[in-house]
Design a protein around this motif. Sequence first.
Motif, PDB file in Angstrom:
ATOM      1  N   VAL A 201       4.600 -22.138 -20.368  1.00  0.00           N
ATOM      2  CA  VAL A 201       3.885 -21.953 -21.640  1.00  0.00           C
ATOM      3  C   VAL A 201       4.892 -22.058 -22.776  1.00  0.00           C
ATOM      4  O   VAL A 201       6.099 -21.998 -22.556  1.00  0.00           O
ATOM      5  N   GLU A 202       4.377 -22.210 -24.004  1.00  0.00           N
ATOM      6  CA  GLU A 202       5.269 -22.159 -25.163  1.00  0.00           C
ATOM      7  C   GLU A 202       5.760 -20.730 -25.359  1.00  0.00           C
ATOM      8  O   GLU A 202       5.166 -19.782 -24.849  1.00  0.00           O
ATOM      9  N   SER A 203       6.816 -20.583 -26.119  1.00  0.00           N
ATOM     10  CA  SER A 203       7.275 -19.245 -26.512  1.00  0.00           C
ATOM     11  C   SER A 203       7.622 -19.274 -28.000  1.00  0.00           C
ATOM     12  O   SER A 203       8.509 -20.031 -28.406  1.00  0.00           O
ATOM     13  N   VAL A 220       4.984 -16.545 -15.281  1.00  0.00           N
ATOM     14  CA  VAL A 220       5.037 -17.219 -16.581  1.00  0.00           C
ATOM     15  C   VAL A 220       6.467 -17.702 -16.833  1.00  0.00           C
ATOM     16  O   VAL A 220       7.420 -16.937 -16.709  1.00  0.00           O
ATOM     17  N   VAL A 221       6.593 -18.977 -17.181  1.00  0.00           N
ATOM     18  CA  VAL A 221       7.890 -19.528 -17.576  1.00  0.00           C
ATOM     19  C   VAL A 221       7.783 -19.895 -19.054  1.00  0.00           C
ATOM     20  O   VAL A 221       7.069 -20.833 -19.419  1.00  0.00           O
ATOM     21  N   GLU A 222       8.442 -19.143 -19.922  1.00  0.00           N
ATOM     22  CA  GLU A 222       8.368 -19.380 -21.368  1.00  0.00           C
ATOM     23  C   GLU A 222       9.406 -20.430 -21.781  1.00  0.00           C
ATOM     24  O   GLU A 222      10.595 -20.257 -21.555  1.00  0.00           O
ATOM     25  N   ILE A 223       8.914 -21.501 -22.396  1.00  0.00           N
ATOM     26  CA  ILE A 223       9.775 -22.612 -22.813  1.00  0.00           C
ATOM     27  C   ILE A 223      10.098 -22.476 -24.303  1.00  0.00           C
ATOM     28  O   ILE A 223       9.191 -22.272 -25.112  1.00  0.00           O
ATOM     29  N   PRO A 224      11.387 -22.577 -24.682  1.00  0.00           N
ATOM     30  CA  PRO A 224      11.731 -22.524 -26.113  1.00  0.00           C
ATOM     31  C   PRO A 224      10.911 -23.538 -26.909  1.00  0.00           C
ATOM     32  O   PRO A 224      10.700 -24.666 -26.456  1.00  0.00           O
ATOM     33  N   THR A 225      10.448 -23.124 -28.074  1.00  0.00           N
ATOM     34  CA  THR A 225       9.504 -23.943 -28.852  1.00  0.00           C
ATOM     35  C   THR A 225       9.908 -23.987 -30.317  1.00  0.00           C
ATOM     36  O   THR A 225      10.120 -22.949 -30.941  1.00  0.00           O
TER      37      THR A 225
END
Length: 471
Positions: A201-203, A220-225
Amino acid sequence: MSKDVLYLKIAKSVTEQIKSDTLQFGDRLPSLRSAQKLYNVSLNTVKQAYMELESRSLVESRPKYGYFVSQSSQRKLALPSVAPMKVAERENTAEVLIDKVFGTIGGTDVTQFALGIPGKSFLPLAKLKKSMINVINRKSDSGTDYEPVQGNEYLRRESAKWALVLEGKISEDDLVITSGAMNAVYTCLMAVTKSGDSVAVESPVYFGVLQAIQQLGLKVVEIPTHPIYGVDLEALKKVLPTLSACCFVTNFNNPLGFQMPDENKKELVKLITEYNVPLIEDDIYGNLYFGAERPKPCKFYDEAGLVMWIGSVSKTLAPGYRVGWVAPGKFKEQVIRQKLVQTVCSPSIYPDVIADFLEHGRYDHHLRTFRKKLYANYLQIQKSVTEYFPDNTKISEPKGGFMLWLELDKKICTEDLFDEAMSQKINFAPGRMFSQYNQYQNCMRLNYALEWTDRVESDLEKLAKMVKKRM
């Protein structure tokens, strides 16, 4: 001189004029033909230069009127920071805080900056009522019969007609009707994952998506956004082999408001195709754009059927009707099976009402009016935040939708601030809600899809004073 260098030279010249205040907010740029003569270049070179300026948010195009210097070009506050990638064990989603914020949904005397719900003045209530009467008069069963599991055929047909941005790439047979966008997200997750799988997901990420993923026992894997360009595709690429799905809002993301550039969307689709990872694309805000045209979703570039494209009328027509849909691509049968298990079918009345409105209610006219109000409100809230909040406040630059993300001084805890604000009948969404990790405590999300009144502006000023008092 090459054409590529020429268009950048023109863009640089206009940029300098904006920086020196020779061109100011609201000023109209020379028309494409005038600029062609002025710079003695081809029409296409001028178009490229203006598109480059638009991509940097220095100018904005207004259909039939031309290009104008945007307010964003005059911005005094910095953009929000990009959070680093975290790989530590997840902490807890702020469920108590989320419950507390949602507990304000029925507050009639509260300035509602917190929840992503459009104000009643934004909605075509009289026309919806007319559609409701049409449907009731037309239905011999008064809406008591079961619908097909795939969903109301009338609504699927009208939704497919209105998916103009996909240029005829989907038909009514490609769509499955759902109980709003969040139900579609949940159903899609159930269709393509199993407990223990990882989902990107976005973060920061919309807290509803965060809760849905965790509720299903997924990681949940938070991706730098980035607040302008969206998901960091390089960071995503590193974890793609470990993922079972991605779940992104590529157009007017909630809460950052970015519109992922087309090139990034193409690259994202290329990546998920290479790794055979489904993309659940929530395009719920896609029709609420501030630019010249509706941006394309990733679904437009999808040839492998991996993009599960979600739409809804919850943000544009009728939040309480809970009517949405998904074009699940190659996962259509799995989605229909999940829907059968969960709900058997959708209620029949509301989908028919929405379908009637789409056919007869001049949806295009409604959306144009809605977008104008939204954009006016965005300019108001951006101006007010710049005027009232501390100078070190960082502010997002949404290209559509109705969410504004603020990053405050690190001393500020917006979770504590929420309680003080509520005592003054003002609410907002604290940043901690938008991550599984203990971050964004100094951030907040503000909804600006509300009737802009003196009280709203006054309450924003009050909120800013509370912030300053804590510094």
